[in-house]
Design a protein around this motif. Structure first.
Motif, PDB file in Angstrom:
ATOM      1  N   GLY A 122       0.782  -1.226   0.000  1.00  0.00           N
ATOM      2  CA  GLY A 122       0.000   0.000   0.000  1.00  0.00           C
ATOM      3  C   GLY A 122       0.811   1.272   0.000  1.00  0.00           C
ATOM      4  O   GLY A 122       0.466   2.235   0.644  1.00  0.00           O
ATOM      5  N   GLY A 123       1.951   1.306  -0.702  1.00  0.00           N
ATOM      6  CA  GLY A 123       2.719   2.532  -0.817  1.00  0.00           C
ATOM      7  C   GLY A 123       3.827   2.699   0.193  1.00  0.00           C
ATOM      8  O   GLY A 123       4.537   3.687   0.155  1.00  0.00           O
ATOM      9  N   ASN A 124       4.012   1.766   1.115  1.00  0.00           N
ATOM     10  CA  ASN A 124       5.051   1.882   2.125  1.00  0.00           C
ATOM     11  C   ASN A 124       6.309   1.100   1.780  1.00  0.00           C
ATOM     12  O   ASN A 124       7.141   0.867   2.629  1.00  0.00           O
ATOM     13  CB  ASN A 124       4.521   1.399   3.476  1.00  0.00           C
ATOM     14  N   ASP A 125       6.467   0.681   0.521  1.00  0.00           N
ATOM     15  CA  ASP A 125       7.626  -0.098   0.116  1.00  0.00           C
ATOM     16  C   ASP A 125       8.870   0.780   0.065  1.00  0.00           C
ATOM     17  O   ASP A 125       8.849   1.877  -0.488  1.00  0.00           O
ATOM     18  CB  ASP A 125       7.397  -0.731  -1.252  1.00  0.00           C
ATOM     19  N   VAL A 126       9.963   0.275   0.631  1.00  0.00           N
ATOM     20  CA  VAL A 126      11.233   0.985   0.637  1.00  0.00           C
ATOM     21  C   VAL A 126      12.231   0.154  -0.152  1.00  0.00           C
ATOM     22  O   VAL A 126      12.372  -1.045   0.075  1.00  0.00           O
ATOM     23  CB  VAL A 126      11.750   1.181   2.084  1.00  0.00           C
ATOM     24  N   GLU A 127      12.914   0.790  -1.073  1.00  0.00           N
ATOM     25  CA  GLU A 127      13.913   0.116  -1.879  1.00  0.00           C
ATOM     26  C   GLU A 127      15.223   0.057  -1.096  1.00  0.00           C
ATOM     27  O   GLU A 127      15.759   1.087  -0.688  1.00  0.00           O
ATOM     28  CB  GLU A 127      14.096   0.898  -3.176  1.00  0.00           C
ATOM     29  N   LEU A 128      15.756  -1.145  -0.867  1.00  0.00           N
ATOM     30  CA  LEU A 128      16.967  -1.323  -0.087  1.00  0.00           C
ATOM     31  C   LEU A 128      18.205  -1.513  -0.959  1.00  0.00           C
ATOM     32  O   LEU A 128      19.284  -1.038  -0.607  1.00  0.00           O
ATOM     33  CB  LEU A 128      16.822  -2.524   0.850  1.00  0.00           C
ATOM     34  N   LEU A 129      18.053  -2.237  -2.069  1.00  0.00           N
ATOM     35  CA  LEU A 129      19.188  -2.534  -2.939  1.00  0.00           C
ATOM     36  C   LEU A 129      18.673  -2.861  -4.331  1.00  0.00           C
ATOM     37  O   LEU A 129      17.661  -3.553  -4.461  1.00  0.00           O
ATOM     38  CB  LEU A 129      19.964  -3.735  -2.379  1.00  0.00           C
ATOM     39  N   CYS A 130      19.355  -2.384  -5.362  1.00  0.00           N
ATOM     40  CA  CYS A 130      18.952  -2.655  -6.744  1.00  0.00           C
ATOM     41  C   CYS A 130      20.170  -3.112  -7.538  1.00  0.00           C
ATOM     42  O   CYS A 130      21.232  -2.514  -7.450  1.00  0.00           O
ATOM     43  CB  CYS A 130      18.416  -1.397  -7.410  1.00  0.00           C
ATOM     44  N   LYS A 131      19.982  -4.166  -8.310  1.00  0.00           N
ATOM     45  CA  LYS A 131      21.020  -4.648  -9.218  1.00  0.00           C
ATOM     46  C   LYS A 131      20.368  -4.952 -10.557  1.00  0.00           C
ATOM     47  O   LYS A 131      19.207  -5.358 -10.616  1.00  0.00           O
ATOM     48  CB  LYS A 131      21.693  -5.921  -8.688  1.00  0.00           C
ATOM     49  N   THR A 132      21.127  -4.778 -11.629  1.00  0.00           N
ATOM     50  CA  THR A 132      20.639  -5.037 -12.974  1.00  0.00           C
ATOM     51  C   THR A 132      21.581  -6.019 -13.650  1.00  0.00           C
ATOM     52  O   THR A 132      22.792  -5.949 -13.472  1.00  0.00           O
ATOM     53  CB  THR A 132      20.586  -3.729 -13.793  1.00  0.00           C
ATOM     54  N   LEU A 133      21.002  -6.934 -14.423  1.00  0.00           N
ATOM     55  CA  LEU A 133      21.782  -7.936 -15.136  1.00  0.00           C
ATOM     56  C   LEU A 133      21.258  -8.039 -16.560  1.00  0.00           C
ATOM     57  O   LEU A 133      20.046  -8.184 -16.763  1.00  0.00           O
ATOM     58  CB  LEU A 133      21.651  -9.293 -14.441  1.00  0.00           C
ATOM     59  N   GLN A 134      22.155  -7.946 -17.547  1.00  0.00           N
ATOM     60  CA  GLN A 134      21.739  -8.120 -18.936  1.00  0.00           C
ATOM     61  C   GLN A 134      22.276  -9.446 -19.440  1.00  0.00           C
ATOM     62  O   GLN A 134      23.464  -9.747 -19.306  1.00  0.00           O
ATOM     63  CB  GLN A 134      22.246  -6.991 -19.822  1.00  0.00           C
ATOM     64  N   VAL A 135      21.387 -10.274 -19.993  1.00  0.00           N
ATOM     65  CA  VAL A 135      21.739 -11.546 -20.598  1.00  0.00           C
ATOM     66  C   VAL A 135      21.130 -11.555 -21.988  1.00  0.00           C
ATOM     67  O   VAL A 135      19.896 -11.523 -22.127  1.00  0.00           O
ATOM     68  CB  VAL A 135      21.209 -12.745 -19.772  1.00  0.00           C
ATOM     69  N   GLU A 136      21.984 -11.569 -22.993  1.00  0.00           N
ATOM     70  CA  GLU A 136      21.568 -11.475 -24.383  1.00  0.00           C
ATOM     71  C   GLU A 136      20.668 -10.249 -24.556  1.00  0.00           C
ATOM     72  O   GLU A 136      21.073  -9.151 -24.233  1.00  0.00           O
ATOM     73  CB  GLU A 136      20.911 -12.777 -24.834  1.00  0.00           C
ATOM     74  N   HIS A 137      19.447 -10.422 -25.023  1.00  0.00           N
ATOM     75  CA  HIS A 137      18.557  -9.276 -25.265  1.00  0.00           C
ATOM     76  C   HIS A 137      17.628  -8.983 -24.093  1.00  0.00           C
ATOM     77  O   HIS A 137      16.788  -8.103 -24.174  1.00  0.00           O
ATOM     78  CB  HIS A 137      17.725  -9.519 -26.526  1.00  0.00           C
ATOM     79  N   LYS A 138      17.796  -9.715 -22.988  1.00  0.00           N
ATOM     80  CA  LYS A 138      16.910  -9.521 -21.834  1.00  0.00           C
ATOM     81  C   LYS A 138      17.618  -8.710 -20.753  1.00  0.00           C
ATOM     82  O   LYS A 138      18.815  -8.823 -20.551  1.00  0.00           O
ATOM     83  CB  LYS A 138      16.488 -10.863 -21.250  1.00  0.00           C
TER      84      LYS A 138
END
Length: 93
Positions: A11-27
């Motif tokens: 309900g809107g109280n989500d807190v982002e703690l850590l973000c990582k991104t991974l690219q594999v081929e076209h995804k």
């Protein structure tokens, strides 16, 4: 990725703690560790050129995913179907 409540059930109280991104081929995969009043969770999103899919993994289920990923990583192509994976079919939350 912005911290929002989509998929976390908070309900809107989500807190982002850590973000990582991974690219594999076209995804493109996004791994966002978030927290809301119900607890921590991992939001995994897959983005291709046309679509985006998301799954939510409760924090206490992440180790189950790791076990499953490691099973496939450590299995060669010929043994993957004959090798038994020792995981329960249901995680207790």
């Amino acid at each position: 990725m912005e911290g929002n409540s989509s998929g976390g059930g908070g309900g809107g109280n989500d807190v982002e703690l850590l973000c990582k991104t991974l690219q594999v081929e076209h995804k493109l995969f996004y791994f966002d560790l978030k927290e809301n009043p119900r607890g921590r969770y991992l939001k995994i999103s897959e983005k291709t050129s046309a679509t985006r899919s998301t799954i939510i993994v409760p924090f206490n289920g992440i180790s189950w995913f790791l076990d499953l990923f490691n099973y496939y990583v450590n299995s060669d192509d010929q043994n993957v179907f004959s090798k038994e994976l020792q995981l329960d079919t249901k995680a207790d939350y």
